[in-house]
Design an enzyme around this catalytic site. Sequence first.
Site, PDB file in Angstrom:
ATOM      1  N   ASN A  37      53.602  25.936 -33.074  1.00 26.92           N
ATOM      2  CA  ASN A  37      52.588  26.335 -34.846  1.00 26.92           C
ATOM      3  C   ASN A  37      53.318  25.715 -35.379  1.00 26.92           C
ATOM      4  O   ASN A  37      54.435  25.676 -36.125  1.00 26.92           O
ATOM      5  CB  ASN A  37      52.559  28.240 -35.152  1.00 26.92           C
ATOM      6  CG  ASN A  37      51.638  28.004 -36.428  1.00 26.92           C
ATOM      7  OD1 ASN A  37      51.183  27.251 -36.415  1.00 26.92           O
ATOM      8  ND2 ASN A  37      51.816  29.668 -36.433  1.00 26.92           N
ATOM      9  N   HIS A 121      45.668  43.420 -34.696  1.00 21.11           N
ATOM     10  CA  HIS A 121      46.257  43.054 -35.587  1.00 21.11           C
ATOM     11  C   HIS A 121      45.936  43.728 -37.302  1.00 21.11           C
ATOM     12  O   HIS A 121      44.857  42.903 -37.501  1.00 21.11           O
ATOM     13  CB  HIS A 121      46.005  41.910 -36.377  1.00 21.11           C
ATOM     14  CG  HIS A 121      47.446  41.291 -35.009  1.00 21.11           C
ATOM     15  ND1 HIS A 121      48.109  39.867 -36.052  1.00 21.11           N
ATOM     16  CD2 HIS A 121      47.990  40.823 -33.939  1.00 21.11           C
ATOM     17  CE1 HIS A 121      49.013  39.036 -34.527  1.00 21.11           C
ATOM     18  NE2 HIS A 121      48.781  39.923 -33.838  1.00 21.11           N
ATOM     19  N   ARG A 146      48.504  46.783 -33.915  1.00 17.79           N
ATOM     20  CA  ARG A 146      49.328  46.339 -34.540  1.00 17.79           C
ATOM     21  C   ARG A 146      49.300  47.003 -35.745  1.00 17.79           C
ATOM     22  O   ARG A 146      48.007  46.257 -36.494  1.00 17.79           O
ATOM     23  CB  ARG A 146      49.862  44.899 -34.545  1.00 17.79           C
ATOM     24  CG  ARG A 146      51.501  44.973 -34.799  1.00 17.79           C
ATOM     25  CD  ARG A 146      51.542  42.730 -35.210  1.00 17.79           C
ATOM     26  NE  ARG A 146      51.447  42.426 -36.448  1.00 17.79           N
ATOM     27  CZ  ARG A 146      51.370  41.076 -36.119  1.00 17.79           C
ATOM     28  NH1 ARG A 146      52.321  40.803 -35.541  1.00 17.79           N
ATOM     29  NH2 ARG A 146      50.795  40.383 -37.835  1.00 17.79           N
ATOM     30  N   TYR A 158      54.525  39.540 -44.581  1.00 18.74           N
ATOM     31  CA  TYR A 158      53.704  38.525 -43.444  1.00 18.74           C
ATOM     32  C   TYR A 158      52.739  39.504 -42.780  1.00 18.74           C
ATOM     33  O   TYR A 158      53.257  41.139 -42.257  1.00 18.74           O
ATOM     34  CB  TYR A 158      55.408  38.767 -42.575  1.00 18.74           C
ATOM     35  CG  TYR A 158      54.866  38.721 -41.181  1.00 18.74           C
ATOM     36  CD1 TYR A 158      53.941  37.033 -40.577  1.00 18.74           C
ATOM     37  CD2 TYR A 158      54.397  39.269 -40.048  1.00 18.74           C
ATOM     38  CE1 TYR A 158      54.212  37.309 -39.333  1.00 18.74           C
ATOM     39  CE2 TYR A 158      54.267  39.652 -38.738  1.00 18.74           C
ATOM     40  CZ  TYR A 158      53.501  38.611 -38.326  1.00 18.74           C
ATOM     41  OH  TYR A 158      53.105  38.487 -37.199  1.00 18.74           O
ATOM     42  N   HIS A 223      59.190  41.098 -37.847  1.00 14.64           N
ATOM     43  CA  HIS A 223      59.439  39.624 -38.180  1.00 14.64           C
ATOM     44  C   HIS A 223      60.359  38.677 -38.434  1.00 14.64           C
ATOM     45  O   HIS A 223      61.073  38.627 -39.266  1.00 14.64           O
ATOM     46  CB  HIS A 223      58.119  39.159 -39.114  1.00 14.64           C
ATOM     47  CG  HIS A 223      57.421  37.572 -38.437  1.00 14.64           C
ATOM     48  ND1 HIS A 223      57.904  36.673 -39.230  1.00 14.64           N
ATOM     49  CD2 HIS A 223      56.653  37.785 -37.229  1.00 14.64           C
ATOM     50  CE1 HIS A 223      57.222  35.709 -38.582  1.00 14.64           C
ATOM     51  NE2 HIS A 223      56.389  36.512 -36.948  1.00 14.64           N
ATOM     52  N   GLU A 247      59.143  45.577 -32.890  1.00 17.81           N
ATOM     53  CA  GLU A 247      58.805  44.030 -32.645  1.00 17.81           C
ATOM     54  C   GLU A 247      59.650  42.937 -33.233  1.00 17.81           C
ATOM     55  O   GLU A 247      59.440  43.425 -34.678  1.00 17.81           O
ATOM     56  CB  GLU A 247      56.852  42.811 -32.547  1.00 17.81           C
ATOM     57  CG  GLU A 247      57.544  42.081 -32.103  1.00 17.81           C
ATOM     58  CD  GLU A 247      56.462  41.258 -31.878  1.00 17.81           C
ATOM     59  OE1 GLU A 247      55.117  41.607 -32.491  1.00 17.81           O
ATOM     60  OE2 GLU A 247      56.084  39.802 -32.227  1.00 17.81           O
ATOM     61  N   GLU A 274      59.674  35.875 -29.000  1.00 16.49           N
ATOM     62  CA  GLU A 274      58.245  35.031 -30.130  1.00 16.49           C
ATOM     63  C   GLU A 274      58.627  33.602 -29.101  1.00 16.49           C
ATOM     64  O   GLU A 274      57.971  32.112 -29.772  1.00 16.49           O
ATOM     65  CB  GLU A 274      57.545  35.431 -30.653  1.00 16.49           C
ATOM     66  CG  GLU A 274      57.822  35.344 -31.976  1.00 16.49           C
ATOM     67  CD  GLU A 274      56.431  36.347 -33.022  1.00 16.49           C
ATOM     68  OE1 GLU A 274      56.135  36.883 -32.513  1.00 16.49           O
ATOM     69  OE2 GLU A 274      56.675  35.528 -34.489  1.00 16.49           O
ATOM     70  N   ARG A 295      58.736  38.932 -25.080  1.00 12.68           N
ATOM     71  CA  ARG A 295      57.520  38.628 -26.290  1.00 12.68           C
ATOM     72  C   ARG A 295      57.318  37.372 -26.069  1.00 12.68           C
ATOM     73  O   ARG A 295      56.326  37.072 -27.098  1.00 12.68           O
ATOM     74  CB  ARG A 295      58.227  39.287 -27.598  1.00 12.68           C
ATOM     75  CG  ARG A 295      57.575  40.627 -27.794  1.00 12.68           C
ATOM     76  CD  ARG A 295      56.139  40.685 -28.227  1.00 12.68           C
ATOM     77  NE  ARG A 295      55.397  39.818 -29.436  1.00 12.68           N
ATOM     78  CZ  ARG A 295      53.973  39.251 -29.389  1.00 12.68           C
ATOM     79  NH1 ARG A 295      53.776  39.884 -28.499  1.00 12.68           N
ATOM     80  NH2 ARG A 295      53.720  39.717 -30.695  1.00 12.68           N
ATOM     81  N   HIS A 324      52.932  37.098 -26.301  1.00 15.75           N
ATOM     82  CA  HIS A 324      52.404  36.957 -27.842  1.00 15.75           C
ATOM     83  C   HIS A 324      51.011  35.840 -27.317  1.00 15.75           C
ATOM     84  O   HIS A 324      51.393  34.838 -26.469  1.00 15.75           O
ATOM     85  CB  HIS A 324      53.869  34.677 -27.734  1.00 15.75           C
ATOM     86  CG  HIS A 324      53.631  35.028 -29.237  1.00 15.75           C
ATOM     87  ND1 HIS A 324      53.866  33.707 -30.005  1.00 15.75           N
ATOM     88  CD2 HIS A 324      53.444  35.413 -30.705  1.00 15.75           C
ATOM     89  CE1 HIS A 324      53.885  33.922 -30.856  1.00 15.75           C
ATOM     90  NE2 HIS A 324      53.286  34.653 -31.718  1.00 15.75           N
ATOM     91  N   ASP A 328      47.634  30.972 -32.696  1.00 14.27           N
ATOM     92  CA  ASP A 328      48.175  29.989 -33.287  1.00 14.27           C
ATOM     93  C   ASP A 328      48.821  29.000 -31.061  1.00 14.27           C
ATOM     94  O   ASP A 328      49.484  28.616 -30.852  1.00 14.27           O
ATOM     95  CB  ASP A 328      49.106  29.551 -33.764  1.00 14.27           C
ATOM     96  CG  ASP A 328      50.048  30.678 -33.858  1.00 14.27           C
ATOM     97  OD1 ASP A 328      50.486  31.988 -34.389  1.00 14.27           O
ATOM     98  OD2 ASP A 328      51.194  30.812 -32.703  1.00 14.27           O
ATOM     99  N   GLU A 351      49.170  40.806 -26.622  1.00 11.00           N
ATOM    100  CA  GLU A 351      48.405  40.859 -27.722  1.00 11.00           C
ATOM    101  C   GLU A 351      47.439  39.809 -27.284  1.00 11.00           C
ATOM    102  O   GLU A 351      47.320  39.077 -26.897  1.00 11.00           O
ATOM    103  CB  GLU A 351      49.755  39.659 -29.119  1.00 11.00           C
ATOM    104  CG  GLU A 351      48.972  39.754 -30.464  1.00 11.00           C
ATOM    105  CD  GLU A 351      49.935  38.880 -30.862  1.00 11.00           C
ATOM    106  OE1 GLU A 351      50.943  38.016 -29.867  1.00 11.00           O
ATOM    107  OE2 GLU A 351      50.133  38.898 -32.014  1.00 11.00           O
ATOM    108  N   TRP A 415      61.615  33.956 -41.867  1.00 14.84           N
ATOM    109  CA  TRP A 415      60.404  34.129 -42.000  1.00 14.84           C
ATOM    110  C   TRP A 415      59.522  34.986 -41.457  1.00 14.84           C
ATOM    111  O   TRP A 415      59.720  35.024 -40.462  1.00 14.84           O
ATOM    112  CB  TRP A 415      59.260  32.851 -42.429  1.00 14.84           C
ATOM    113  CG  TRP A 415      58.198  33.228 -42.592  1.00 14.84           C
ATOM    114  CD1 TRP A 415      57.307  33.503 -43.830  1.00 14.84           C
ATOM    115  CD2 TRP A 415      57.030  32.930 -41.577  1.00 14.84           C
ATOM    116  NE1 TRP A 415      56.113  34.504 -43.084  1.00 14.84           N
ATOM    117  CE2 TRP A 415      55.397  33.363 -42.048  1.00 14.84           C
ATOM    118  CE3 TRP A 415      56.603  32.697 -40.172  1.00 14.84           C
ATOM    119  CZ2 TRP A 415      54.859  33.843 -41.268  1.00 14.84           C
ATOM    120  CZ3 TRP A 415      55.504  32.938 -39.329  1.00 14.84           C
ATOM    121  CH2 TRP A 415      54.381  32.909 -39.848  1.00 14.84           C
TER     122      TRP A 415
END
Length: 415
Positions: A37, A121, A146, A158, A223, A247, A274, A295, A324, A328, A351, A415
């Site tokens: 990504n 999600h 999630r 996020y 995140h 996570e 991830e 993950r 994951h 993306d 996921e 991020w």
Amino acid sequence: MAIAKAEVFVTSPGRNFVVLRITTDDGIVGLGDATLNGKELVTAEYLKSIAPFLIGKNEDNIEDIWQYLYKGAYWRRGPVTMASISAVDVALWDIKAKKAGVPLYDLLGGASRRGLLVYAHASGVDYPSLYDSIDGYLDKGFKAVRVQFALPGIPSTYGVAASANAKTGKGESSRYDFEPARRSQVPVEEVWDAQTYMTTLPKVFENVRNKYGDQLLLLHDAHHRMSPNQAAAFAKRIEPYNLFWLEDCTPAEENPNYLRVVREHTTTPLAIGETINSYTDYLQLIRENLIDYVRSAVTHTGGITHMKKIMSYAEFYGIKSGFHGPTDISPVGQAANFQLDMAIPNFGIQEVMQYTPQTLDVFHTSFTLEDGYVHLDAKKPGLGVDFDEKEAAKYPYQPAPLPVDRLLDGTMHEW
Ligand code: KDG
Ligand code: MG
């Protein structure tokens, strides 16, 4: 019995994807995904640089080709190298399974389950929109969601769908439009405040639990944004709401010992990985039982060959998978996740997100989602995905870097 062609495609049917297509001298085609990504052109170039190495090699010797690309790179590991090796590896497994006329999981030991438990999600900018989002997924039969929630006073959070049509889990509009591709030349800047987060989210989980009861499998992605101590306090605080997992509670990719701090204080299950892409990153996490779920995506972690080894090691420590699978990762990459999910004994959950209709015009998939489980077509040999080159050419690459994050005082943050 040799690789004749290795072609690289970059296409952007809603977001950018990198596709590797390997063709054997007797015309069998295998697909791999090297999408990273925001860095798609980089993996595409890496693949172009190694494509000539593949020509003439026996496509059956997957392990040897893997070692050739990994050890032979000298500059081994890292996201770009591992995503590129993964694309080759997955394409070769696709070919091998097509030659055998079986779904890929058959070559990995066969089916260990009837279907794959998946999570979707859900998110909300407020309670009505969050409940609407969760209800949409429950109506579709999902057993696991999630849950992400907008932070008061923070312009965007996020994992919280931003546009009106992405707020609900209903129909096509369930497409989560946040982390994809806010297309621009430079990264969008976001703001983060741990104090607001740590006081807001426990209440959200409490309300969701009270409204939906004990049976709903509830997941959350922090995140990488809390310090080890904050993560420990947070994970302890949300224990009563019985999450399936928390996570990326802290950036333990920087130092696995961060998770030791969290573990010492809580039984909330932890998932991470991830941004991890090799066994070296997992050795301590697994050996010291610092995590409950692996993950990583198969496509970011050296492919099926490498991920299967990581999961075998994890098996002996009671650690499960939770690969994951955001949008993306292309449908080719997601298929690689699904095929391995089917075979390993220590599958946990998978996921899933909704691809755009344009993406599904480029990639023809054969999976079905029913009652919260993904099912693979046992009659479809290989990965179970076809790639439409002509359709892909309609969607040229567009720059879409990932956002960056700052604290309220402007300090750069994870991020
Ligand atoms: O490329 C980054 C995204 O895939 C990531 O932010 C999504 O955290 C994510 C998740 O859990 O799906
Ligand atoms: Mg995540």
